[in-house]
Design a protein around this motif. Structure first.
Motif, PDB file in Angstrom:
ATOM      1  N   ARG A   1       0.831  -1.199   0.000  1.00 20.28           N
ATOM      2  CA  ARG A   1       0.000   0.000   0.000  1.00 20.28           C
ATOM      3  C   ARG A   1       0.872   1.259   0.000  1.00 20.28           C
ATOM      4  NH1 ARG A   1      -1.758   3.594   3.266  1.00 20.28           N
ATOM      5  NH2 ARG A   1      -0.811   2.717   5.113  1.00 20.28           N
ATOM      6  N   LYS A   2       1.897   1.282   0.834  1.00 19.99           N
ATOM      7  CA  LYS A   2       2.793   2.443   0.886  1.00 19.99           C
ATOM      8  C   LYS A   2       3.536   2.632  -0.435  1.00 19.99           C
ATOM      9  CE  LYS A   2       3.612   2.384   5.863  1.00 19.99           C
ATOM     10  NZ  LYS A   2       4.608   2.086   6.915  1.00 19.99           N
ATOM     11  N   ARG A   3       4.024   1.523  -0.999  1.00 16.75           N
ATOM     12  CA  ARG A   3       4.762   1.595  -2.265  1.00 16.75           C
ATOM     13  C   ARG A   3       3.853   2.104  -3.383  1.00 16.75           C
ATOM     14  NH1 ARG A   3       6.564  -3.243  -2.127  1.00 16.75           N
ATOM     15  NH2 ARG A   3       4.939  -4.190  -3.403  1.00 16.75           N
ATOM     16  N   THR A   4       2.622   1.615  -3.420  1.00 17.38           N
ATOM     17  CA  THR A   4       1.668   2.038  -4.443  1.00 17.38           C
ATOM     18  C   THR A   4       1.339   3.518  -4.299  1.00 17.38           C
ATOM     19  OG1 THR A   4       0.725  -0.177  -4.456  1.00 17.38           O
ATOM     20  CG2 THR A   4      -0.598   1.561  -5.442  1.00 17.38           C
ATOM     21  N   GLU A   5       1.147   3.960  -3.057  1.00 12.92           N
ATOM     22  CA  GLU A   5       0.856   5.380  -2.814  1.00 12.92           C
ATOM     23  C   GLU A   5       2.022   6.258  -3.258  1.00 12.92           C
ATOM     24  OE1 GLU A   5       0.191   7.986   1.155  1.00 12.92           O
ATOM     25  OE2 GLU A   5      -0.994   6.159   1.002  1.00 12.92           O
ATOM     26  N   LYS A   6       3.231   5.809  -2.964  1.00 10.37           N
ATOM     27  CA  LYS A   6       4.424   6.565  -3.366  1.00 10.37           C
ATOM     28  C   LYS A   6       4.540   6.619  -4.888  1.00 10.37           C
ATOM     29  CE  LYS A   6       9.406   6.604  -2.599  1.00 10.37           C
ATOM     30  NZ  LYS A   6      10.537   5.897  -1.992  1.00 10.37           N
ATOM     31  N   GLU A   7       4.258   5.495  -5.552  1.00  5.20           N
ATOM     32  CA  GLU A   7       4.313   5.457  -7.014  1.00  5.20           C
ATOM     33  C   GLU A   7       3.263   6.376  -7.626  1.00  5.20           C
ATOM     34  OE1 GLU A   7       3.908   1.326  -8.013  1.00  5.20           O
ATOM     35  OE2 GLU A   7       5.972   0.864  -7.461  1.00  5.20           O
ATOM     36  N   LYS A   8       2.068   6.429  -7.026  1.00  4.75           N
ATOM     37  CA  LYS A   8       1.015   7.311  -7.539  1.00  4.75           C
ATOM     38  C   LYS A   8       1.451   8.769  -7.462  1.00  4.75           C
ATOM     39  CE  LYS A   8      -3.091   4.559  -6.564  1.00  4.75           C
ATOM     40  NZ  LYS A   8      -4.295   4.461  -5.717  1.00  4.75           N
ATOM     41  N   ARG A   9       2.050   9.139  -6.319  1.00  9.33           N
ATOM     42  CA  ARG A   9       2.530  10.522  -6.187  1.00  9.33           C
ATOM     43  C   ARG A   9       3.623  10.814  -7.199  1.00  9.33           C
ATOM     44  NH1 ARG A   9       3.570  10.707   0.066  1.00  9.33           N
ATOM     45  NH2 ARG A   9       3.876   8.587  -0.467  1.00  9.33           N
TER      46      ARG A   9
ATOM     47  N   ASP B   1       5.591  13.355 -12.127  1.00  8.13           N
ATOM     48  CA  ASP B   1       6.228  13.196 -13.436  1.00  8.13           C
ATOM     49  C   ASP B   1       5.320  13.702 -14.562  1.00  8.13           C
ATOM     50  OD1 ASP B   1       8.445  12.131 -12.226  1.00  8.13           O
ATOM     51  OD2 ASP B   1       7.940  10.044 -12.680  1.00  8.13           O
TER      52      ASP B   1
ATOM     53  N   ILE C   1       4.057   9.365 -10.114  1.00  8.37           N
ATOM     54  CA  ILE C   1       3.450   9.430 -11.449  1.00  8.37           C
ATOM     55  C   ILE C   1       2.809  10.794 -11.660  1.00  8.37           C
ATOM     56  CG2 ILE C   1       1.536   8.539 -12.848  1.00  8.37           C
ATOM     57  CD1 ILE C   1       2.236   5.749 -11.746  1.00  8.37           C
ATOM     58  N   TYR C   2       2.109  11.286 -10.647  1.00  8.86           N
ATOM     59  CA  TYR C   2       1.473  12.603 -10.761  1.00  8.86           C
ATOM     60  C   TYR C   2       2.527  13.691 -10.957  1.00  8.86           C
ATOM     61  CZ  TYR C   2      -1.074  16.846  -9.643  1.00  8.86           C
ATOM     62  OH  TYR C   2      -1.604  18.096  -9.688  1.00  8.86           O
TER      63      TYR C   2
END
Length: 194
Positions: A76-84, A89, A86-87
């Motif tokens: 969950r933490k990794r996915t949240e970090k990736e979403k941020r 970038d 991506i936004y």
């Protein structure tokens, strides 16, 4: 021999036989008690063994549950970090695409040749609106004359020797740089003294 004497002898003979039978019975009783005790112990072992197995299985399941919960939390933490990321970038790429418009507006404002005051004021208003929109997105300009040169933010394309200016000072900005929060979108192109 009289009947009485005969009976007494028979009784004497019977007494040792009765004692022997009693002794055999008492010997058999501890053996029976021992066998019954062994059976109870075996039954206890049989009962405790499934209990112990169930406790071990419970421990394994609890460990598996804790590991799964920790793995899910990390996911969950990794996915949240990736979403941020991506936004950030995607925003950086979009801003990078419209930066030439900012440059054109800046050049148009600086070039006052033959422009009326109203036209000049209109360009300045458009530029300020554009800069406000960039600021809303978290984009800030980088590179001003008089700043200290920082190779992480600036790209030195020219060099000048001037003793009156401090070393590694930006003398002129050819093109502004921009940052999105902590990320450099475009380095500023500058002229550096000494």
């Amino acid at each position: 021999m009289s009947k009485k004497e005969k009976r007494e002898k028979d009784q004497e003979k019977n007494i040792p036989q009765q004692e022997t039978a009693c002794e055999e019975e008492t010997e058999k009783q501890p053996e029976a008690e021992t066998k019954a005790g062994d059976q109870e112990a075996a039954a206890e072992e049989a009962q405790s063994s499934p209990l112990e197995e169930l406790q071990k299985e419970l421990g394994r399941q609890k460990d598996l549950l804790l590991r799964t919960a920790a793995e899910y939390e990390n996911f969950r933490k990794r996915t949240e970090k990736e979403k941020r990321a991506i936004y950030a970038d995607a925003t950086a790429e979009a801003v990078k695409a419209i930066l030439p418009i900012a440059d054109s507006l800046e050049y148009a404002v600086k070039a006052e040749d033959g422009a009326t005051a109203e036209y000049q004021k209109g360009l300045e208003l458009i530029q300020s609106q554009f800069n406000a929109a960039l600021e809303k997105l978290g984009v800030s300009p980088v590179g001003e004359a008089g700043e200290e040169f920082n190779p992480e933010l600036h790209n030195a394309v020219a060099h000048v020797e001037d003793e009156s200016i401090a070393e590694n000072t930006i003398v002129e900005v050819f093109q502004k740089g921009y940052m999105l929060k902590e990320k450099v979108i475009r380095h500023a192109m500058v002229k550096v003294a000494n």
